[in-house]
Scaffold this motif. Structure first.
Motif, PDB file in Angstrom:
ATOM      1  N   GLU A 189       3.825  -2.539 -12.127  1.00 63.81           N
ATOM      2  CA  GLU A 189       5.214  -2.616 -11.669  1.00 63.81           C
ATOM      3  C   GLU A 189       5.304  -3.172 -10.247  1.00 63.81           C
ATOM      4  OE1 GLU A 189       7.893  -2.264 -13.432  1.00 63.81           O
ATOM      5  OE2 GLU A 189       6.834  -1.566 -15.211  1.00 63.81           O
ATOM      6  N   ILE A 190       4.261  -2.974  -9.445  1.00 60.71           N
ATOM      7  CA  ILE A 190       4.262  -3.450  -8.058  1.00 60.71           C
ATOM      8  C   ILE A 190       3.902  -4.927  -7.981  1.00 60.71           C
ATOM      9  CG2 ILE A 190       3.215  -3.182  -5.768  1.00 60.71           C
ATOM     10  CD1 ILE A 190       2.645  -0.232  -6.554  1.00 60.71           C
ATOM     11  N   ILE A 191       2.866  -5.328  -8.725  1.00 58.48           N
ATOM     12  CA  ILE A 191       2.321  -6.679  -8.612  1.00 58.48           C
ATOM     13  C   ILE A 191       2.095  -7.293  -9.984  1.00 58.48           C
ATOM     14  CG2 ILE A 191       0.329  -8.016  -7.816  1.00 58.48           C
ATOM     15  CD1 ILE A 191      -0.035  -5.877  -5.697  1.00 58.48           C
ATOM     16  N   ASP A 192       2.398  -8.579 -10.081  1.00 60.67           N
ATOM     17  CA  ASP A 192       2.111  -9.327 -11.302  1.00 60.67           C
ATOM     18  C   ASP A 192       1.420 -10.622 -10.895  1.00 60.67           C
ATOM     19  OD1 ASP A 192       2.008 -10.181 -13.935  1.00 60.67           O
ATOM     20  OD2 ASP A 192       4.049 -10.961 -13.937  1.00 60.67           O
ATOM     21  N   GLY A 193       0.186 -10.773 -11.305  1.00 58.14           N
ATOM     22  CA  GLY A 193      -0.561 -11.982 -10.981  1.00 58.14           C
ATOM     23  C   GLY A 193      -0.751 -12.207  -9.490  1.00 58.14           C
ATOM     24  N   GLY A 194      -0.696 -11.145  -8.708  1.00 57.33           N
ATOM     25  CA  GLY A 194      -0.864 -11.256  -7.269  1.00 57.33           C
ATOM     26  C   GLY A 194       0.453 -11.336  -6.514  1.00 57.33           C
ATOM     27  N   LEU A 248       6.229  -7.695  -6.788  1.00 54.03           N
ATOM     28  CA  LEU A 248       7.490  -7.590  -7.517  1.00 54.03           C
ATOM     29  C   LEU A 248       8.412  -6.528  -6.935  1.00 54.03           C
ATOM     30  CD1 LEU A 248       6.152  -7.645 -11.194  1.00 54.03           C
ATOM     31  CD2 LEU A 248       7.038  -9.565  -9.862  1.00 54.03           C
ATOM     32  N   GLU A 249       7.846  -5.397  -6.547  1.00 53.83           N
ATOM     33  CA  GLU A 249       8.664  -4.242  -6.143  1.00 53.83           C
ATOM     34  C   GLU A 249       7.905  -3.403  -5.132  1.00 53.83           C
ATOM     35  OE1 GLU A 249      11.589  -2.255  -5.517  1.00 53.83           O
ATOM     36  OE2 GLU A 249      12.016  -3.158  -7.455  1.00 53.83           O
ATOM     37  N   LEU A 262       0.833  -1.203   0.000  1.00 52.96           N
ATOM     38  CA  LEU A 262       0.000   0.000   0.000  1.00 52.96           C
ATOM     39  C   LEU A 262       0.869   1.254   0.000  1.00 52.96           C
ATOM     40  CD1 LEU A 262      -2.837   1.380   0.369  1.00 52.96           C
ATOM     41  CD2 LEU A 262      -2.331   1.337   2.808  1.00 52.96           C
ATOM     42  N   GLN A 263       1.879   1.297   0.868  1.00 48.51           N
ATOM     43  CA  GLN A 263       2.744   2.467   0.959  1.00 48.51           C
ATOM     44  C   GLN A 263       3.512   2.679  -0.343  1.00 48.51           C
ATOM     45  OE1 GLN A 263       2.456   4.403   3.791  1.00 48.51           O
ATOM     46  NE2 GLN A 263       3.473   5.906   2.520  1.00 48.51           N
ATOM     47  N   ALA A 264       3.957   1.580  -0.970  1.00 45.47           N
ATOM     48  CA  ALA A 264       4.664   1.684  -2.253  1.00 45.47           C
ATOM     49  C   ALA A 264       3.746   2.266  -3.323  1.00 45.47           C
ATOM     50  CB  ALA A 264       5.180   0.308  -2.681  1.00 45.47           C
ATOM     51  N   PHE A 265       2.499   1.793  -3.371  1.00 44.75           N
ATOM     52  CA  PHE A 265       1.530   2.302  -4.337  1.00 44.75           C
ATOM     53  C   PHE A 265       1.248   3.776  -4.066  1.00 44.75           C
ATOM     54  CE2 PHE A 265      -3.180   2.221  -5.687  1.00 44.75           C
ATOM     55  CZ  PHE A 265      -2.880   2.552  -6.995  1.00 44.75           C
ATOM     56  N   ASP A 299       9.783  -0.438  -3.804  1.00 45.69           N
ATOM     57  CA  ASP A 299      10.517   0.827  -3.733  1.00 45.69           C
ATOM     58  C   ASP A 299       9.804   1.838  -4.634  1.00 45.69           C
ATOM     59  OD1 ASP A 299      12.223   3.030  -4.167  1.00 45.69           O
ATOM     60  OD2 ASP A 299      14.021   1.791  -3.999  1.00 45.69           O
ATOM     61  N   PRO A 300       9.186   2.874  -4.048  1.00 45.55           N
ATOM     62  CA  PRO A 300       8.393   3.807  -4.854  1.00 45.55           C
ATOM     63  C   PRO A 300       9.196   4.535  -5.926  1.00 45.55           C
ATOM     64  CG  PRO A 300       8.469   4.498  -2.545  1.00 45.55           C
ATOM     65  CD  PRO A 300       9.157   3.195  -2.625  1.00 45.55           C
ATOM     66  N   ASN A 301      10.471   4.807  -5.687  1.00 44.91           N
ATOM     67  CA  ASN A 301      11.280   5.489  -6.702  1.00 44.91           C
ATOM     68  C   ASN A 301      11.506   4.593  -7.918  1.00 44.91           C
ATOM     69  OD1 ASN A 301      11.710   7.991  -5.318  1.00 44.91           O
ATOM     70  ND2 ASN A 301      13.047   6.860  -3.925  1.00 44.91           N
ATOM     71  N   VAL A 302      11.745   3.306  -7.679  1.00 47.59           N
ATOM     72  CA  VAL A 302      11.926   2.350  -8.781  1.00 47.59           C
ATOM     73  C   VAL A 302      10.615   2.190  -9.544  1.00 47.59           C
ATOM     74  CG1 VAL A 302      12.421  -0.071  -9.339  1.00 47.59           C
ATOM     75  CG2 VAL A 302      13.809   1.118  -7.630  1.00 47.59           C
ATOM     76  N   ILE A 303       9.520   2.032  -8.800  1.00 40.43           N
ATOM     77  CA  ILE A 303       8.202   1.852  -9.424  1.00 40.43           C
ATOM     78  C   ILE A 303       7.837   3.060 -10.275  1.00 40.43           C
ATOM     79  CG2 ILE A 303       5.723   1.621  -8.948  1.00 40.43           C
ATOM     80  CD1 ILE A 303       6.687   0.232  -6.244  1.00 40.43           C
ATOM     81  N   ALA A 304       7.971   4.253  -9.704  1.00 37.38           N
ATOM     82  CA  ALA A 304       7.622   5.479 -10.437  1.00 37.38           C
ATOM     83  C   ALA A 304       8.520   5.648 -11.651  1.00 37.38           C
ATOM     84  CB  ALA A 304       7.733   6.696  -9.520  1.00 37.38           C
TER      85      ALA A 304
END
Length: 182
Positions: A130-135, A138-139, A97-100, A141-146
């Motif tokens: 980028e955060i989740i794939d198929g549940g 994956l990641e 949640l925090q990453a999203f 880190d918000p900087n990597v995701i963004a």
């Protein structure tokens, strides 16, 4: 019979972003717990109604609905939710949640509200991917995701069929400008 490695991985059932009226902005389901769209909407309405009166603006809150753990956080007129099974670790769901939440904040340059979210829906959906794939997570880190979501959203080398209308227009403008400069 021992569980497979995939069954032992922490997993997420859905990520939901609603407005302050409980209307969908961006949702993604990774579980068959809600097979129809109406069941998904009913779950979203239940979660929104049950959490509406809480003050989850500074820290994430945790609740249990229909044998699911839901962690949630609100900012301005947006409500962020992440759902996992009742056997899932709340801290892991909270980190998702925090990453999203943080990556959306980065992508919207701190202007996290319904209008900005709707105008940038493509990058918010990429962010979820980028955060989740198929549940599977994956990641976180918000900087990597963004960074990945932003770079994927401006990939002018992608085939036109995979670009958003805005990306296709930007790509066409770029090609037109290059042709004038030759």
């Amino acid at each position: 019979m021992s569980p497979s490695a995939l069954e032992l991985c922490p997993s997420v059932k859905n990520i939901i972003l609603l407005d302050s009226d409980g209307k969908r902005i961006a949702v993604k389901y990774f579980s068959d717990d809600w097979p129809t769209n109406s069941e998904k909407e009913t779950f979203e309405k239940l979660v929104f109604t049950k959490t509406q009166k809480t003050n989850a603006r500074t820290e994430a809150e945790v609740a249990i609905f229909e044998n699911n753990i839901v962690v949630y956080k609100f900012v301005q007129d947006l409500h962020f939710f992440v759902t996992g099974s009742d056997e899932e670790n709340e801290l892991i769901l909270s980190s998702v949640l925090q990453a999203f939440f943080d990556s959306v904040g980065i992508l919207l340059r701190g202007n996290v509200d319904k209008k900005a979210a709707l105008e940038n829906l493509d990058v918010i959906l990429l962010c979820i991917d980028e955060i989740i794939d198929g549940g599977i997570i994956l990641e976180t880190d918000p900087n990597v995701i963004a960074g990945k979501a932003a770079s994927n959203s401006i990939d002018s080398g992608a085939p036109l069929s995979e670009q958003t209308l805005g990306q296709a227009l930007a790509s066409a403008r770029e090609h037109l400008a290059r042709s004038f400069l030759k």
